[in-house]
Design a protein around this motif. Structure first.
Motif: not given
Length: 738
Positions: A363, A369-370, A372, A392
């Protein structure tokens, strides 16, 4: 720049050899630094890769040196070092190097049978009261000792920053081990007066002799087990928490002979680990020559994982948090990435029954970043594994929040500035997470727009920090910075305790001031990033004003004061007296408290506890006075206030232990005759001089030798038979009360 070499009397030294590094690239700097680390001596490293120059009759020399470096100077048997990393030497063009007697200290550690004791660290402590620093409590670590039991500290007086001009310098050398709860057990200690040491001195420490136990610890893969190993004796006490460790081999030296021991191998150290501690009972060495070897297999495996995180736009993902999960793990494993997106030292130790982390679910979370989740399906065996790169996407809603150009007087500012966005939240400001890029001198701040209004903050080391400015999302803003001023005040304070010298700078007409301490090496006081204008300068020693300049006009950039290139001479502005206190018992340096009292007064001054001087010196007042001296565990003294600097020996108190049948049973103490007869010293002393008082039965108390006590047990508030006690000179003195 101009470098000036002086001796301890502040006199110029002609013919001194100055060694320095010229301007270098980063690779050369790194190579020189590594060479210095290997040889352990700045002077040796400079002899190999640096340049040298010779001072003229004025003790000065002009040179072009790397501003990010150190250097040294030598004249005969005197030596000194200097640091060019501060800006003041460059501004003042006046680097001071003070030479002191050079001393090559070698410490030889042997056991009581005369055999060398390798692998030990030795602490060298410099203790004394110096002319320039007051009380000196500095230390340096040397070692580990080699196969001959030797460890060397080059330029020892410089390493411990010990000033010999007030001849009370003392070097204390000691070596220790750590027992239960990491308590220090002293193996050997010696106090050596510095004045008696020659140019190359060897001091021998003798520790108790014993045998050797070597523990070889490996994990289930046969790799060295590097965590915590210690010895426990028959009584359950830890013998040594810090053995010599070398790739999973732990060596315990000078272990008492003829005992049984338990080798404890702990995966978690002092914390709870994934496995229980392993206890291995052994028979210890029977003779001092015997080496007992123990092999222990620890049922664990170790993973050291590495990876790199990138965004889809190719940028490294900074400040990332990784959480790993695997079906074989009881708990998640976490790690953080650096500014370049590298996740290193991702360390995991698990039970030997786990042989593979696959599949590993990762994770990845970051402000940039989103969130992911990725899955590594390939086998991940124990050992050092590079997982490669993970890519990512940027966070949802990321955009350019602001574009900012920093200028001064209409021109771009030099590199080195920072721009950030803040969000106002009630009475506080929260930093908005952004990453920056620069295009044609314009700084772009990227991130996810927060709720609420934004504020812009700009900073540059050469300009005054701008006030917070409201800014809209996506706005372009040109910020005009105002040039800052910096003030460098050069003083001449040789012979004064520099730790008490400071400068106070305030704008004319304002009450608030900015206070800065003096740099003891360069004798410079520096104020960075000031607004231009007129200021009032005061230079103080422990609150007493030694010099005042009512008006100094600061212009943009670096300002030197005095402007004519001289120094403000503080010598002779105040009289300082130094008193160094040592224990008459073992000569160790005491943390003595000095209190000035009027000679004809028999009461302590108001708020006297706040007036105690602990720096080993005091400013001599005009009135007739005495000096009260106290130190824990020692008999207090009263000295005439006038007189030269001096070193005193304080008589140790005797520690009296009241041994009672019941713990915490009270004992009533009445002082029949007190050796300390001065009523002022009784009030000032660290220890009790009440005519009568109660203590807990197992409490320890300190009394001056020769003091006569009547002591008795208190049972239900009633006093038992009194016992007369004359305090002796041997400590501790136990008094049994039944």
């Amino acid at each position: 720049m101009r470098l000036v070499v002086v001796n301890r009397a502040d006199e110029p030294v002609a013919g001194a050899v100055v060694r320095y590094w010229p301007p270098r690239n980063e690779a050369a700097q790194r190579a020189d630094y590594e060479r210095r680390e290997v040889c352990g001596d700045l002077e040796t490293a400079l002899q190999e890769t640096g340049l040298q120059a010779i001072t003229d009759d004025r003790g000065s020399v002009e040179l072009v040196a790397d501003p990010d470096s150190h250097g040294c100077a030598r004249c005969g048997e005197t030596y000194g070092e200097f640091d060019l990393r501060d800006r003041s030497p460059a501004v003042l063009r006046d680097v001071r190097v003070t030479l002191r007697r050079d001393l090559m200290l070698r410490v030889e550690v042997v056991d009581s049978s005369g055999r060398p004791a390798p692998g030990l660290m030795v602490t060298v402590k410099g203790m004394g009261v110096s002319a320039d620093h007051g009380s000196s409590w500095s230390r340096a670590e040397v070692g580990p000792t080699d196969a001959e039991g030797m460890a060397t500290l080059p330029h020892a007086l410089h390493a411990v920053d010990l000033d010999e001009r007030f001849a009370d310098g003392l070097l204390a050398m000691e070596t220790v081990r750590r027992d239960s709860d990491a308590h220090t057990v002293l193996l050997a200690r010696r106090h050596v007066p510095v004045a008696g040491l020659q140019r190359e001195a060897t001091v021998r420490l003798t520790i108790p002799a014993g045998g050797t136990i070597v523990v070889s610890a490996k994990d289930a893969d046969g790799a060295p087990f590097e965590s915590a190993v210690w010895l426990r004796d028959e009584n359950g006490e830890v013998f040594d928490l810090e053995p010599t460790e070398d790739h999973g081999e732990y060596t315990f030296r000078n272990v008492p002979c003829g005992h049984r021991w338990t080798v404890v191998v702990s995966e978690g150290g002092m914390m709870v680990g994934v496995i229980d501690d392993i206890d291995v009972p052994i028979v210890g060495p029977r003779t001092e020559e015997e080496v007992v070897r123990v092999a222990v297999e620890v049922p664990t495996r170790t993973w050291r994982l590495r990876c790199r995180l990138l965004r889809t736009d190719g940028r490294p993902l900074a400040d990332a948090k990784l959480t790993g999960r695997s079906r074989g793990l009881d708990d998640d494993i976490g790690a953080r990435g650096d500014d370049e997106g590298v996740v290193d030292r991702w360390y995991l130790r698990e039970k030997a029954t786990l042989t593979d982390l696959a599949p590993l679910e990762l994770r990845i979370e970051s402000p940039f970043c989103r969130p992911t989740t990725l899955v590594v399906a390939r086998p991940i065996p124990s050992g050092t594994i590079d997982l490669g790169e993970f890519v990512v996407g940027p966070p949802i809603g990321e955009q350019t929040l602001a574009r900012v150009e920093l200028r001064a007087a209409g021109q771009p500012v030099p590199p080195g500035g920072t721009v950030s966005l803040l969000r106002e939240d009630g009475e506080r400001y929260d930093l908005v997470e952004t990453w920056t890029s620069e295009v044609d001198g314009v700084i772009h701040l990227h991130g996810v727009p927060p709720r609420g209004p934004l504020l812009l903050s700009c900073w540059h080391p050469r300009f005054v920090s701008s006030a917070l400015q409201p800014i809209r999302v996506g706005e372009f803003r040109v910020v005009d910075l105002q040039p800052a001023a910096a003030l460098h005040v050069a003083v001449l304070a040789t012979g004064l305790p520099l730790g008490g010298v400071s400068g106070s700078l305030a704008r004319v007409g304002a009450e608030d001031s900015e206070n800065e301490a003096v740099d003891p090496q360069q004798q410079v006081i520096r104020w960075p990033q000031l607004a231009t204008g007129r200021y009032r300068l005061r230079i103080l020693l422990d609150g007493r004003v030694l010099h005042e300049a009512p008006a100094i006009d600061l212009l943009p950039g670096d300002n030197r004061w005095p402007a004519d290139g001289t120094r403000i001479d503080l010598r002779g502005k105040v009289k300082v007296r130094r008193i160094a206190a040592r224990s008459a018992g073992d000569e160790h340096r005491l943390d003595a408290g000095l209190l000035l009292v009027e000679a004809a007064v028999d009461t302590l001054p108001p708020a006297w506890a706040e007036r105690i001087e602990r720096g080993g010196y005091f400013l001599v007042p005009d009135l007739s006075h005495d000096v009260l001296v106290r130190a824990s565990g020692h008999v207090p003294m009263r000295l005439p206030g006038s007189g030269p600097d001096c070193a005193i020996r304080m008589q140790p108190c005797t520690e009296v232990c009241f041994d009672t049948e019941q713990p915490k049973q009270k004992v009533h103490v009445r002082i029949v005759a007190d050796t300390v007869t001065d009523p002022l010293l009784r009030l000032y002393d660290c220890h009790r001089h009440d005519a009568e008082f109660d203590v807990e039965g197992r409490d320890d108390r300190f009394f001056a030798p020769g003091t006569v006590l009547d002591v008795c047990l208190l049972t239900d508030g009633k006093a038992g038979p009194a016992q007369r006690v004359v305090v002796g000179t041997t400590s501790p003195q136990t008094v049994a009360l039944r």
